[in-house]
Design a protein around this motif. Structure first.
Motif, PDB file in Angstrom:
ATOM      1  N   ASP A  62       0.812  -1.219   0.000  1.00 11.67           N
ATOM      2  CA  ASP A  62       0.000   0.000   0.000  1.00 11.67           C
ATOM      3  C   ASP A  62       0.846   1.271   0.000  1.00 11.67           C
ATOM      4  O   ASP A  62       0.389   2.333   0.413  1.00 11.67           O
ATOM      5  CB  ASP A  62      -0.929   0.013   1.217  1.00 11.67           C
ATOM      6  CG  ASP A  62      -2.054  -0.993   1.096  1.00 11.67           C
ATOM      7  OD1 ASP A  62      -2.393  -1.358  -0.047  1.00 11.67           O
ATOM      8  OD2 ASP A  62      -2.582  -1.418   2.130  1.00 11.67           O
ATOM      9  N   VAL A  64       2.868   4.570  -1.334  1.00  8.18           N
ATOM     10  CA  VAL A  64       2.662   5.608  -2.340  1.00  8.18           C
ATOM     11  C   VAL A  64       4.020   6.238  -2.658  1.00  8.18           C
ATOM     12  O   VAL A  64       4.957   6.139  -1.859  1.00  8.18           O
ATOM     13  CB  VAL A  64       1.672   6.695  -1.847  1.00  8.18           C
ATOM     14  CG1 VAL A  64       0.308   6.100  -1.541  1.00  8.18           C
ATOM     15  CG2 VAL A  64       2.224   7.440  -0.652  1.00  8.18           C
ATOM     16  N   ASN A  90      -3.158   7.541   0.378  1.00  9.74           N
ATOM     17  CA  ASN A  90      -3.991   6.345   0.254  1.00  9.74           C
ATOM     18  C   ASN A  90      -4.893   6.309   1.487  1.00  9.74           C
ATOM     19  O   ASN A  90      -4.874   7.233   2.304  1.00  9.74           O
ATOM     20  CB  ASN A  90      -3.136   5.080   0.102  1.00  9.74           C
ATOM     21  CG  ASN A  90      -2.214   4.837   1.291  1.00  9.74           C
ATOM     22  OD1 ASN A  90      -2.418   5.377   2.381  1.00  9.74           O
ATOM     23  ND2 ASN A  90      -1.197   4.024   1.092  1.00  9.74           N
ATOM     24  N   ASP A  91      -5.680   5.263   1.635  1.00 11.37           N
ATOM     25  CA  ASP A  91      -6.627   5.196   2.755  1.00 11.37           C
ATOM     26  C   ASP A  91      -5.926   5.246   4.110  1.00 11.37           C
ATOM     27  O   ASP A  91      -6.406   5.906   5.037  1.00 11.37           O
ATOM     28  CB  ASP A  91      -7.496   3.944   2.647  1.00 11.37           C
ATOM     29  CG  ASP A  91      -8.500   4.036   1.513  1.00 11.37           C
ATOM     30  OD1 ASP A  91      -8.791   5.166   1.066  1.00 11.37           O
ATOM     31  OD2 ASP A  91      -8.983   2.983   1.069  1.00 11.37           O
TER      32      ASP A  91
END
Length: 177
Positions: A62, A64, A90-91
């Motif tokens: 995940d 970035v 991102n989340d």
């Protein structure tokens, strides 16, 4: 007058980075904004990882795109702190982490370095064309909140996350701000 400048890590900073990590370990402190320097098996592995961290094709899981900088003194090149700029969110980063993470070595805190570092990081965000920067901190981290506010950070929300109260600050980098 600026006392600091942001530089990309290179092999010549190995001793300085390892000394920086050692100081955090001695104070049993958390190293924010270092792109994992605290748990990398070697400086060389860390350096290779961060040198590729801005390349989409090199990222896994995940992660970035991000750029890690060393904050060094203009005159002596002494390592004062580190800054990690995430190029997008991102989340996970939308909840805890934000666009920028930073830390200052314990022996150099309460001297205004964090405020200066964050200001320099925001200039880098402008070149990355990030119009609004999210910065998060634990609610009990008064020094970090002050640093963010000193750079025009506006508190947008506070909430409980994994047992800690987290604050979200936004800094608008558009020309109209």
């Amino acid at each position: 007058m600026e006392r600091l400048r942001l530089v990309l890590p290179t092999a010549e900073y190995k001793a300085a980075c390892l000394d920086y990590r050692k100081e955090f370990e001695q104070h049993n402190d958390v190293m924010h904004g270092t792109a994992g320097l605290s748990h990398m098996e070697s400086f060389e592995a860390w350096l290779k990882d961060i040198q590729n961290s801005h390349l989409e094709e090199e990222l896994t899981n995940d992660r970035v795109p991000a750029t890690t900088y060393l904050a060094v003194t203009v005159d002596t090149h002494h390592l004062i702190g580190m800054v990690n700029i995430r190029h997008r969110l991102n989340d996970v980063l939308k909840t805890s982490g934000g666009h920028i993470g930073y830390s200052v070595r314990a022996s150099k805190r309460q001297m205004g370095y964090a405020t200066e570092m964050l200001g320099l990081a925001l200039e880098k965000c402008k070149t990355l064309r990030i119009p609004r920067v999210l910065i998060t901190c634990d609610q009990d981290n008064i020094a970090s909140a002050k640093t963010i506010k000193n750079n025009q950070g506006q508190l947008s929300q506070s909430f409980m996350h994994e047992g800690a109260m987290i604050e979200h600050y936004w800094i608008d980098l558009t020309e109209e701000a």
